[in-house]
Design a protein around this motif. Structure first.
Motif, short mmCIF file in Angstrom:
data_model
loop_
_atom_site.label_atom_id
_atom_site.label_comp_id
_atom_site.label_asym_id
_atom_site.label_seq_id
_atom_site.Cartn_x
_atom_site.Cartn_y
_atom_site.Cartn_z
N ARG A 1 15.83 -8.24 -19.92
CA ARG A 1 17.02 -7.28 -20.45
C ARG A 1 17.60 -6.98 -19.01
O ARG A 1 18.68 -7.14 -18.52
N TYR A 2 16.75 -6.46 -18.14
CA TYR A 2 17.10 -6.06 -16.79
C TYR A 2 17.50 -7.11 -15.94
O TYR A 2 18.43 -6.99 -15.36
N THR A 3 16.84 -8.38 -15.86
CA THR A 3 17.34 -9.31 -15.04
C THR A 3 18.71 -9.88 -15.62
O THR A 3 19.44 -10.19 -14.68
N LEU A 4 18.88 -9.87 -16.68
CA LEU A 4 20.40 -10.21 -17.25
C LEU A 4 21.15 -9.25 -16.87
O LEU A 4 22.50 -9.59 -16.64
N SER A 5 20.86 -7.67 -17.07
CA SER A 5 22.05 -6.91 -16.66
C SER A 5 22.14 -6.89 -14.97
O SER A 5 23.20 -6.61 -14.59
N GLN A 6 21.23 -7.22 -14.48
CA GLN A 6 21.42 -7.34 -12.65
C GLN A 6 22.42 -8.64 -12.71
O GLN A 6 23.13 -8.67 -11.91
N ALA A 7 22.14 -9.56 -13.32
CA ALA A 7 23.29 -10.74 -13.19
C ALA A 7 24.40 -10.36 -13.48
O ALA A 7 25.38 -10.74 -12.95
N ALA A 8 24.67 -9.67 -14.58
CA ALA A 8 26.00 -9.00 -15.13
C ALA A 8 26.46 -8.26 -14.01
O ALA A 8 27.82 -8.35 -13.76
N ASP A 9 25.87 -7.36 -13.40
CA ASP A 9 26.18 -6.57 -12.30
C ASP A 9 26.69 -7.43 -11.11
O ASP A 9 27.65 -7.07 -10.20
N ALA A 10 26.28 -8.43 -10.78
CA ALA A 10 26.34 -9.53 -9.95
C ALA A 10 27.78 -10.38 -10.38
O ALA A 10 28.18 -11.29 -9.51
N GLY A 11 27.88 -10.20 -11.41
CA GLY A 11 29.53 -10.90 -12.04
C GLY A 11 29.15 -12.24 -13.02
O GLY A 11 30.08 -12.58 -13.47
N HIS A 12 27.81 -12.19 -13.25
CA HIS A 12 27.30 -13.64 -14.23
C HIS A 12 27.57 -13.13 -15.77
O HIS A 12 27.04 -11.86 -15.88
N CYS A 13 27.90 -14.14 -16.45
CA CYS A 13 28.13 -13.70 -17.85
C CYS A 13 26.68 -14.00 -18.52
O CYS A 13 26.68 -13.41 -19.76
N TYR A 14 26.00 -15.13 -17.92
CA TYR A 14 24.90 -15.58 -18.40
C TYR A 14 23.93 -16.10 -17.32
O TYR A 14 24.45 -15.98 -16.26
N LEU A 15 22.59 -16.09 -17.42
CA LEU A 15 21.83 -16.99 -16.77
C LEU A 15 21.26 -18.14 -17.40
O LEU A 15 20.83 -18.05 -18.39
N PRO A 16 21.21 -19.25 -16.63
CA PRO A 16 20.57 -20.43 -16.88
C PRO A 16 19.22 -20.17 -17.41
O PRO A 16 18.28 -19.24 -16.72
N GLU A 17 18.66 -20.56 -18.66
CA GLU A 17 17.26 -20.17 -18.77
C GLU A 17 16.11 -20.20 -18.06
O GLU A 17 15.48 -19.31 -17.66
N PRO A 18 16.11 -21.29 -17.09
CA PRO A 18 15.06 -21.45 -16.15
C PRO A 18 15.33 -20.39 -15.01
O PRO A 18 13.96 -19.87 -14.56
N GLY B 1 22.53 6.28 -15.28
CA GLY B 1 21.74 6.67 -13.72
C GLY B 1 20.44 6.13 -13.77
O GLY B 1 19.77 6.32 -12.68
N ILE B 2 20.01 5.97 -14.96
CA ILE B 2 18.50 5.53 -15.01
C ILE B 2 18.45 3.84 -15.13
O ILE B 2 19.14 3.63 -16.18
N GLY B 3 18.08 3.27 -14.24
CA GLY B 3 17.81 1.83 -14.38
C GLY B 3 16.24 1.24 -14.74
O GLY B 3 15.52 2.20 -14.92
N PHE B 4 16.34 -0.04 -14.71
CA PHE B 4 15.05 -0.42 -15.26
C PHE B 4 13.90 0.01 -14.10
O PHE B 4 12.71 0.37 -14.77
N LYS B 5 14.07 0.07 -12.82
CA LYS B 5 13.02 0.39 -11.98
C LYS B 5 12.54 1.74 -12.25
O LYS B 5 11.42 2.02 -12.26
N THR B 6 13.52 2.78 -12.49
CA THR B 6 12.92 3.97 -12.70
C THR B 6 12.25 4.06 -14.06
O THR B 6 11.18 4.77 -14.19
#
Length: 762
Positions: A239-256, A211-216
């Motif tokens: 970590r938050y950016t990667l977890s947001q990507a996971a919430d959107a369905g992505h397993c990884y993000l390209p480094e750039p 219930g507590i995310g990065f923004k809080t």
């Protein structure tokens, strides 16, 4: 949560404040009439001694305030043109009541476990305004109250002490806008170390406290003095950016992508992010690896560790099954297929089409196979045929689906018992399965239905538990929305040449009479559905004239409520709560799930005098409510309660502080009031949350207010969730946009890459 240390009597209204022009109003919160979940804006009614029987209206942010609490409100008196005099709240604190009436309301509100309205009245009648002192200083005297024994006395005393212990954390966190329920969670997670953790390691909250995310956590971090550009903040942001990507369905993000998105989110220079990523990789907080996309391009991919491990493990487990020398269905290696299929036709009274025959043979002769196809193409009968033939050879067959509803449907179609993946694996508290590679399932054939909603992590847990030599048949419609969780497992398996598959394309004659089937295929092909001429598919336009002043989305929502609550029950005899499901493209907006749930609850389960209810945040829960679980909770139920589980509220006890739900798997589960943010109403759910489920009737609002979500696979998924009836409601323009707009691009996954043989060196 009440401020249990304040002991002075509560004057009911005070007309002066510390700030010039500001007033202070004190009273008992009697009723909350509206809460905006997104902003926290609340409209409530309070009782003061001076107001007599008249309740005063207060408006503004009242995060965490509960009915029955005594509040000290700071703000200004205003006059609303339509609603009259109101108190505009700027801030508030909770205080202890001092009047007999206030004490009854406070103690009977469910804030203290062990005390309900009846017991509260007895306690206050016996001890009067001294009751709070007795609870704190002489709790053993509570047994003087009729019906209150030693066990309940101890329970009340413990609940009171817990409130006092939580108070310091709450006061500290309230300064940075953290709600009461999250403060309770923080305290339960860290105990007496809570404030120390919050002050020194605030970003831990995002990982440790649901219930507590990065923004809080970031807001708290800035409040306790963590610098804006500190490496700790930037690593937490990665970590938050990667977890947001996971919430959107992505397993990884390209480094750039990861570097630029993190810099944007944190509002720091991009050059500061790269070195922090290097530190994270060195600390093994994330994994960086070059992968190949389905287009053949090489991409520097950055993973959160759980998704990297799950993707590698799933690929290895699938390849291990495919290459295993043992075969638990070896009898089908040299079977006379003409004889076998002839026996099957006599048994079922139905002949298999060529595509179905191919799928049946594939499932029984190859150790991993995928079956896909749209509605009306015979997937279900093909699965039944596979199961019948396997059972004829005395094989042990396990049937499984991601959701309880899908498992029930699979059992009905095949005539054999089916289970959810979670139940089959018997997940333990913490999420580890009882069955895994070292303790495999006892099965010769495992059939998994509705695989489009199987995410990477769950698919990995399941495939690891399949014993060597067993066969795995994965069944699903690849054109539906992908899973809510990270990954695109079904699509990746179809893209990997090494996994054999069959796609059923022929629509059977009987299915051609169904508007649901015909229009699903039209939508999937990018063609407009036929809105008339079917007995199971209806269109209700709702397009008020531009000069009418009416909001099209709001009018659509009203029409949806009328259709669900009145028209469908009258015309088709369906129960509006049990049989009818509203599916919306979005959660927010006038025709979104949140707004529709409030309207549908008012129509189907309204407030009734004498029936207990409990407000939590922006929601009020009542017996009879249809609800859904919002997170995986491995500590609840027999083997956990999982995200998307639907149920009905069957009981609510203010005295015990619990709400009881019977799930669609017929399991009874109790929720503590502090856990109610794990539940949401489910009269209306987003189309994403409906995946894997099937309902007798589906009602879908389609408005231009949801234009960012108007996509073909979204509408196709909604229509294919219905068994007997589909009703589309709204704007023809919005319907046209949805039909002609392809779904969003592919997710960042590398499962197909990991399943392909490595290319030969040049």
């Amino acid at each position: 949560m009440a401020d249990v240390d304040e002991r002075r009597p509560l004057p009911e209204a005070v007309a002066s404040g510390a700030v010039r022009g500001e007033s202070v109003l004190e009273g008992v919160l009697e009723r909350i009439t509206f809460v905006n979940e997104e902003t926290g804006y609340t409209i409530a009614r309070i009782a003061t001694e001076r107001s007599g029987n008249e309740l005063l209206t207060v408006v503004g942010p009242l995060h965490g305030a509960q009915v029955g609490e005594s509040l000290r409100l700071r703000g200004r008196w205003t006059s609303h043109a339509k609603y009259g005099r109101q108190f505009q709240v700027h801030s508030f604190t909770t205080v202890l009541p001092a009047t007999v009436q206030g004490l009854r309301r406070y103690l009977g509100s469910g804030l203290i476990k062990g005390i309900g309205p009846t017991m509260a009245e007895r306690m206050v009648d016996h001890f009067g305004t001294d009751i709070l002192r007795v609870i704190e200083e002489e709790p053993e005297r509570l047994t003087e109250v009729y019906g209150l024994g030693p066990k309940r006395m101890r329970r009340i005393a413990e609940a009171w002490e817990e409130q006092k212990a939580i108070k310091e954390v709450m006061v500290f966190l309230s300064e940075v806008g953290v709600s009461t329920s999250l403060a309770v969670r923080i305290y339960k997670t860290y105990g007496d170390d809570a404030i120390e953790v919050v002050r020194k390691e605030p970003y831990r909250l995002a990982a440790d406290v649901w219930g507590i995310g990065f923004k809080t956590a970031d807001t708290i971090a800035q409040a306790v003095g963590i610098p804006h550009d500190s490496p700790e903040r930037i690593k937490a942001g990665l970590r938050y950016t990667l977890s947001q990507a996971a919430d959107a369905g992505h397993c990884y993000l390209p480094e750039p992508n990861l570097l630029s998105e993190t810099a944007k989110i944190l509002q720091v220079d991009a050059e500061q992010v790269g070195p922090c990523l290097e530190e994270l990789v060195a600390e093994e907080g994330v994994v960086r690896e070059t992968v190949r996309t389905t287009g053949g391009n090489q991409v520097p991919a950055v993973y959160l560790l759980p998704f990297y491990r799950a993707e590698c493990s799933l690929a290895a487990a699938l390849l291990g099954l495919l290459r295993c020398d043992a075969d638990r269905l070896a009898a089908f290696g040299d079977v006379d297929w003409e004889a076998a299929l002839g026996w099957l036709a006599r048994r079922t009274g139905q002949q298999l089409a060529d595509e179905q025959r191919q799928a049946v043979q594939l499932a029984l002769t190859r150790k991993v196979a995928v079956l896909t196809g749209g509605p009306g193409c015979g997937k279900s009968f093909t699965v039944r045929s596979v199961v019948e033939l396997a059972k004829a050879k005395k094989a042990t067959v396990l049937l499984v689906a991601p959701t309880g509803r899908a498992a029930k449907r699979l059992a009905e179609l095949t005539g054999h018992e089916a289970s959810t993946v979670h139940r089959l694996l018997e997940l333990q508290p913490g999420g580890d399965p009882k069955y895994d590679r070292d303790h495999p399932l006892q099965a010769d054939l495992v059939v998994v239905d509705e695989c489009s909603m199987l995410d990477l992590v769950l698919a990995n847990k399941l495939v690891k538990a399949i014993p060597p030599g067993a066969h795995l048949l994965l069944v699903g419609d690849v054109d539906q929305l992908p899973s809510v969780g990270a990954g695109e497992v079904l699509r990746d398996l179809l893209a990997a040449d090494v996994i054999p598959h069959v796609r059923l394309t022929k629509i059977f004659r009987q299915a051609q009479q169904s508007g649901i089937v015909v229009n699903a295929h039209k939508i999937n092909a990018g063609r407009p559905p036929a809105l008339t001429g079917f007995s199971d598919f209806f269109w209700f336009g709702c397009e008020p004239p531009a000069d009418s002043g009416l909001n099209p989305a709001e009018e659509t929502a009203k029409l949806v409520v009328d259709i669900v609550a009145r028209r469908i029950p009258a015309r088709f005899g369906l129960d509006p709560r049990r049989d009818v499901q509203v599916l919306t493209p979005m959660h927010r907006g006038p025709a979104g799930a949140a707004s529709l749930n409030a309207l549908l609850q008012e129509a189907l389960t309204p407030y009734r005098e004498g029936v207990p209810e409990r407000r939590h945040g922006g929601r009020v829960f009542r017996p009879g409510d249809k609800v859904t679980q919002l997170r995986n909770n491995y500590d609840k139920g027999k083997a956990g309660i999982f995200n998307g589980t639907v149920g009905v509220v069957t009981g609510l006890s203010l005295e015990d502080g619990t709400l009881t739900v019977v799930t669609d798997e017929d399991e009874t589960v109790d929720y503590d009031f502090a856990e109610l943010d794990e539940l949401a109403h489910a009269y209306a759910v987003t189309i994403h949350r409906s995946q894997g489920s099937e309902y007798p009737a589906v009602v879908v609002p389609i408005t231009m207010s949801a234009w960012t979500m108007l996509q073909r696979n979204l509408l196709y998924t909604a229509v294919t969730r219905a068994r007997k009836l589909v009703v589309l409601v709204g704007s023809r323009r919005a319907l046209a946009v949805a039909v002609r707009t392809p779904g969003t691009g592919r997710r960042h996954t590398a499962l197909a890459h990991r399943l392909q043989p490595a290319p030969l060196p040049e």
